[in-house]
Design a protein around this motif. Structure first.
Motif, PDB file in Angstrom:
ATOM      1  N   ASP A  15     -16.192 -18.814  37.792  1.00 31.57           N
ATOM      2  CA  ASP A  15     -14.885 -19.103  37.211  1.00 31.57           C
ATOM      3  C   ASP A  15     -14.457 -17.860  36.447  1.00 31.57           C
ATOM      4  OD1 ASP A  15     -14.659 -21.783  38.058  1.00 31.57           O
ATOM      5  OD2 ASP A  15     -15.931 -22.446  36.392  1.00 31.57           O
ATOM      6  N   PHE A  16     -13.166 -17.523  36.515  1.00 30.30           N
ATOM      7  CA  PHE A  16     -12.643 -16.348  35.825  1.00 30.30           C
ATOM      8  C   PHE A  16     -11.689 -16.771  34.728  1.00 30.30           C
ATOM      9  CE2 PHE A  16      -9.383 -12.818  35.756  1.00 30.30           C
ATOM     10  CZ  PHE A  16     -10.165 -11.943  35.007  1.00 30.30           C
ATOM     11  N   ASN A  17     -11.920 -16.272  33.514  1.00 32.27           N
ATOM     12  CA  ASN A  17     -11.027 -16.514  32.387  1.00 32.27           C
ATOM     13  C   ASN A  17     -10.224 -15.232  32.166  1.00 32.27           C
ATOM     14  OD1 ASN A  17      -9.790 -16.769  29.906  1.00 32.27           O
ATOM     15  ND2 ASN A  17     -11.516 -17.831  28.960  1.00 32.27           N
ATOM     16  N   PRO A  18      -8.956 -15.183  32.582  1.00 27.40           N
ATOM     17  CA  PRO A  18      -8.176 -13.953  32.474  1.00 27.40           C
ATOM     18  C   PRO A  18      -7.909 -13.508  31.036  1.00 27.40           C
ATOM     19  CG  PRO A  18      -6.850 -15.705  33.459  1.00 27.40           C
ATOM     20  CD  PRO A  18      -8.213 -16.247  33.229  1.00 27.40           C
ATOM     21  N   ALA A  19      -7.957 -14.441  30.090  1.00 27.24           N
ATOM     22  CA  ALA A  19      -7.676 -14.098  28.696  1.00 27.24           C
ATOM     23  C   ALA A  19      -8.772 -13.228  28.084  1.00 27.24           C
ATOM     24  CB  ALA A  19      -7.497 -15.363  27.877  1.00 27.24           C
ATOM     25  N   ASN A  20     -10.041 -13.540  28.404  1.00 29.51           N
ATOM     26  CA  ASN A  20     -11.118 -12.736  27.823  1.00 29.51           C
ATOM     27  C   ASN A  20     -11.880 -11.925  28.866  1.00 29.51           C
ATOM     28  OD1 ASN A  20     -12.821 -14.559  29.084  1.00 29.51           O
ATOM     29  ND2 ASN A  20     -13.425 -15.594  27.202  1.00 29.51           N
ATOM     30  N   GLY A  21     -11.575 -12.095  30.145  1.00 26.99           N
ATOM     31  CA  GLY A  21     -12.192 -11.290  31.190  1.00 26.99           C
ATOM     32  C   GLY A  21     -13.583 -11.727  31.596  1.00 26.99           C
ATOM     33  N   VAL A  62     -14.573  -8.369  41.496  1.00 27.33           N
ATOM     34  CA  VAL A  62     -14.627  -9.835  41.573  1.00 27.33           C
ATOM     35  C   VAL A  62     -13.522 -10.443  40.703  1.00 27.33           C
ATOM     36  CG1 VAL A  62     -16.069 -11.884  41.241  1.00 27.33           C
ATOM     37  CG2 VAL A  62     -17.113  -9.754  42.023  1.00 27.33           C
ATOM     38  N   CYS A  63     -13.272  -9.858  39.513  1.00 31.52           N
ATOM     39  CA  CYS A  63     -12.213 -10.360  38.631  1.00 31.52           C
ATOM     40  C   CYS A  63     -10.855 -10.292  39.331  1.00 31.52           C
ATOM     41  CB  CYS A  63     -12.159  -9.551  37.336  1.00 31.52           C
ATOM     42  SG  CYS A  63     -13.567  -9.793  36.257  1.00 31.52           S
ATOM     43  N   ILE A  64     -10.549  -9.145  39.933  1.00 33.16           N
ATOM     44  CA  ILE A  64      -9.259  -8.999  40.601  1.00 33.16           C
ATOM     45  C   ILE A  64      -9.177  -9.919  41.825  1.00 33.16           C
ATOM     46  CG2 ILE A  64      -7.838  -7.388  41.945  1.00 33.16           C
ATOM     47  CD1 ILE A  64      -8.411  -5.305  39.832  1.00 33.16           C
ATOM     48  N   TYR A  65     -10.288 -10.077  42.554  1.00 34.92           N
ATOM     49  CA  TYR A  65     -10.286 -10.997  43.701  1.00 34.92           C
ATOM     50  C   TYR A  65     -10.013 -12.429  43.242  1.00 34.92           C
ATOM     51  CZ  TYR A  65     -11.603 -13.615  47.800  1.00 34.92           C
ATOM     52  OH  TYR A  65     -11.589 -14.476  48.865  1.00 34.92           O
ATOM     53  N   LYS A  66     -10.644 -12.839  42.142  1.00 35.24           N
ATOM     54  CA  LYS A  66     -10.430 -14.199  41.632  1.00 35.24           C
ATOM     55  C   LYS A  66      -8.971 -14.398  41.213  1.00 35.24           C
ATOM     56  CE  LYS A  66     -13.035 -17.160  40.697  1.00 35.24           C
ATOM     57  NZ  LYS A  66     -13.426 -18.368  41.422  1.00 35.24           N
ATOM     58  N   ALA A  67      -8.330 -13.355  40.683  1.00 35.94           N
ATOM     59  CA  ALA A  67      -6.958 -13.478  40.192  1.00 35.94           C
ATOM     60  C   ALA A  67      -5.912 -13.372  41.305  1.00 35.94           C
ATOM     61  CB  ALA A  67      -6.688 -12.413  39.128  1.00 35.94           C
ATOM     62  N   THR A  68      -6.177 -12.528  42.315  1.00 38.94           N
ATOM     63  CA  THR A  68      -5.145 -12.252  43.323  1.00 38.94           C
ATOM     64  C   THR A  68      -5.491 -12.719  44.724  1.00 38.94           C
ATOM     65  OG1 THR A  68      -6.029 -10.078  43.914  1.00 38.94           O
ATOM     66  CG2 THR A  68      -4.463 -10.172  42.063  1.00 38.94           C
ATOM     67  N   GLY A  69      -6.778 -12.916  44.998  1.00 36.26           N
ATOM     68  CA  GLY A  69      -7.194 -13.280  46.352  1.00 36.26           C
ATOM     69  C   GLY A  69      -7.344 -12.075  47.270  1.00 36.26           C
ATOM     70  N   LYS A  70      -7.184 -10.867  46.727  1.00 37.37           N
ATOM     71  CA  LYS A  70      -7.326  -9.643  47.523  1.00 37.37           C
ATOM     72  C   LYS A  70      -8.453  -8.797  46.955  1.00 37.37           C
ATOM     73  CE  LYS A  70      -2.434  -9.494  48.574  1.00 37.37           C
ATOM     74  NZ  LYS A  70      -1.170  -8.831  48.318  1.00 37.37           N
ATOM     75  N   PHE A  85     -12.542  -6.544  30.754  1.00 42.37           N
ATOM     76  CA  PHE A  85     -12.058  -7.072  32.029  1.00 42.37           C
ATOM     77  C   PHE A  85     -10.953  -8.108  31.856  1.00 42.37           C
ATOM     78  CE2 PHE A  85     -16.161  -5.317  33.051  1.00 42.37           C
ATOM     79  CZ  PHE A  85     -15.873  -4.620  34.201  1.00 42.37           C
ATOM     80  N   LYS A  86     -10.227  -8.057  30.728  1.00 41.87           N
ATOM     81  CA  LYS A  86      -9.078  -8.938  30.566  1.00 41.87           C
ATOM     82  C   LYS A  86      -8.089  -8.589  31.662  1.00 41.87           C
ATOM     83  CE  LYS A  86      -9.743  -9.246  25.627  1.00 41.87           C
ATOM     84  NZ  LYS A  86      -9.287  -8.794  24.316  1.00 41.87           N
ATOM     85  N   LEU A  87      -7.449  -9.591  32.223  1.00 40.14           N
ATOM     86  CA  LEU A  87      -6.579  -9.373  33.378  1.00 40.14           C
ATOM     87  C   LEU A  87      -5.456  -8.385  33.091  1.00 40.14           C
ATOM     88  CD1 LEU A  87      -6.220 -10.065  36.298  1.00 40.14           C
ATOM     89  CD2 LEU A  87      -4.849 -12.022  35.636  1.00 40.14           C
ATOM     90  N   ARG A  88      -4.962  -8.354  31.870  1.00 42.69           N
ATOM     91  CA  ARG A  88      -3.883  -7.410  31.555  1.00 42.69           C
ATOM     92  C   ARG A  88      -4.402  -5.972  31.411  1.00 42.69           C
ATOM     93  NH1 ARG A  88      -4.642 -10.125  26.564  1.00 42.69           N
ATOM     94  NH2 ARG A  88      -5.218  -8.684  24.911  1.00 42.69           N
ATOM     95  N   ASN A  89      -5.723  -5.778  31.437  1.00 42.90           N
ATOM     96  CA  ASN A  89      -6.300  -4.448  31.273  1.00 42.90           C
ATOM     97  C   ASN A  89      -6.813  -3.835  32.572  1.00 42.90           C
ATOM     98  OD1 ASN A  89      -7.288  -2.226  29.603  1.00 42.90           O
ATOM     99  ND2 ASN A  89      -9.296  -2.969  30.213  1.00 42.90           N
ATOM    100  N   ILE A  90      -6.957  -4.631  33.637  1.00 44.04           N
ATOM    101  CA  ILE A  90      -7.496  -4.092  34.887  1.00 44.04           C
ATOM    102  C   ILE A  90      -6.447  -4.153  35.990  1.00 44.04           C
ATOM    103  CG2 ILE A  90      -9.935  -4.523  34.395  1.00 44.04           C
ATOM    104  CD1 ILE A  90      -9.733  -7.108  36.016  1.00 44.04           C
TER     105      ILE A  90
END
Length: 160
Positions: A15-21, A62-70, A85-90
Motif C-alpha cells: 500500500d502506498f501513502n502519498p502523504a508520507n511516501g 514502486v511509489c510512482i507505479y502505485k500512484a500512476t500505474g506506469k 518519497f512523498k508523492l509531491r517530491n518525486i
C-alpha cells in the motif's frame, strides 16, 4: 531494467501513502514482511530499495507505479533527499534528465558546471549536454552563477 517486470507483482503486495511516501506491506508474506510494516531498506549509497525475489528494486519506481500505474524510466527527488518519497517530491524522468542532474564526480569544491577564473575573479556557469556545452554566463559571485545555471537547467528539463 531487469526488475521492471517484477514491479506490478510487488506493488500488489504493498500500500502506498502519498502523504508520507511510505510503502507498507498489505498482506503477510514470509520473513520480515509483516502487514503494516514499512517495506524496504536503505542501501550503502543512501538510496532506498525493496528486496523482492532476490532483486533490489528501487523504492521510488514502486511509489510512482502505485500512484500512476506506469513504470518510470528514472525517478528524481525534487528536494535532492533520496529518502523523501512523498508523492509531491518525486517525479518520473527520462535518462537524459537524470544524467544532467548527476552530482559532480570530481573532488573540486566548485558545484557542477561552475568554473572560477583567477585572472578575472569571476565565475562561469555552463551546462554539458551530450556533445554540446551551453554557456549560461559569467557572474561576480558563486551564488549568482549557481542560481542562473539551475534556472537554465530547469528550463531545459521542462522542454524535454
Amino acid at each position: 531494467m531487469k526488475y521492471d517486470p517484477l514491479i506490478p507483482e510487488l506493488s500488489d503486495l504493498l500500500d502506498f501513502n502519498p502523504a508520507n511516501g511510505d510503502l507498507t506491506w498489505n498482506a503477510p508474506t514470509k520473513g520480515r514482511r509483516i502487514k503494516g510494516n514499512v517495506a524496504g531498506f536503505i542501501g550503502n549509497d543512501g538510496n532506498r530499495f525493496i528486496g523482492f525475489k532476490g532483486i533490489h528494486i528501487p523504492y521510488g519506481k514502486v511509489c510512482i507505479y502505485k500512484a500512476t500505474g506506469k513504470i518510470p524510466e528514472h525517478v528524481i527527488h525534487l528536494d535532492s533527499d533520496p529518502t523523501n518519497f512523498k508523492l509531491r517530491n518525486i517525479v518520473s524522468a527520462p535518462f537524459a534528465v537524470t544524467h544532467l542532474l548527476r552530482k559532480p564526480v570530481s573532488k573540486s569544491p566548485m558545484p557542477k558546471g561552475i568554473v572560477f577564473h583567477k585572472s578575472t575573479g569571476r565565475y562561469t556557469a555552463r551546462i554539458q549536454r551530450k556533445d554540446r556545452t551551453i554557456h549560461v554566463g559569467t557572474f561576480d559571485t558563486l551564488e549568482l552563477a549557481v542560481n542562473a545555471r539551475e534556472k537554465v537547467l530547469m528550463r531545459l528539463i521542462s522542454t524535454l
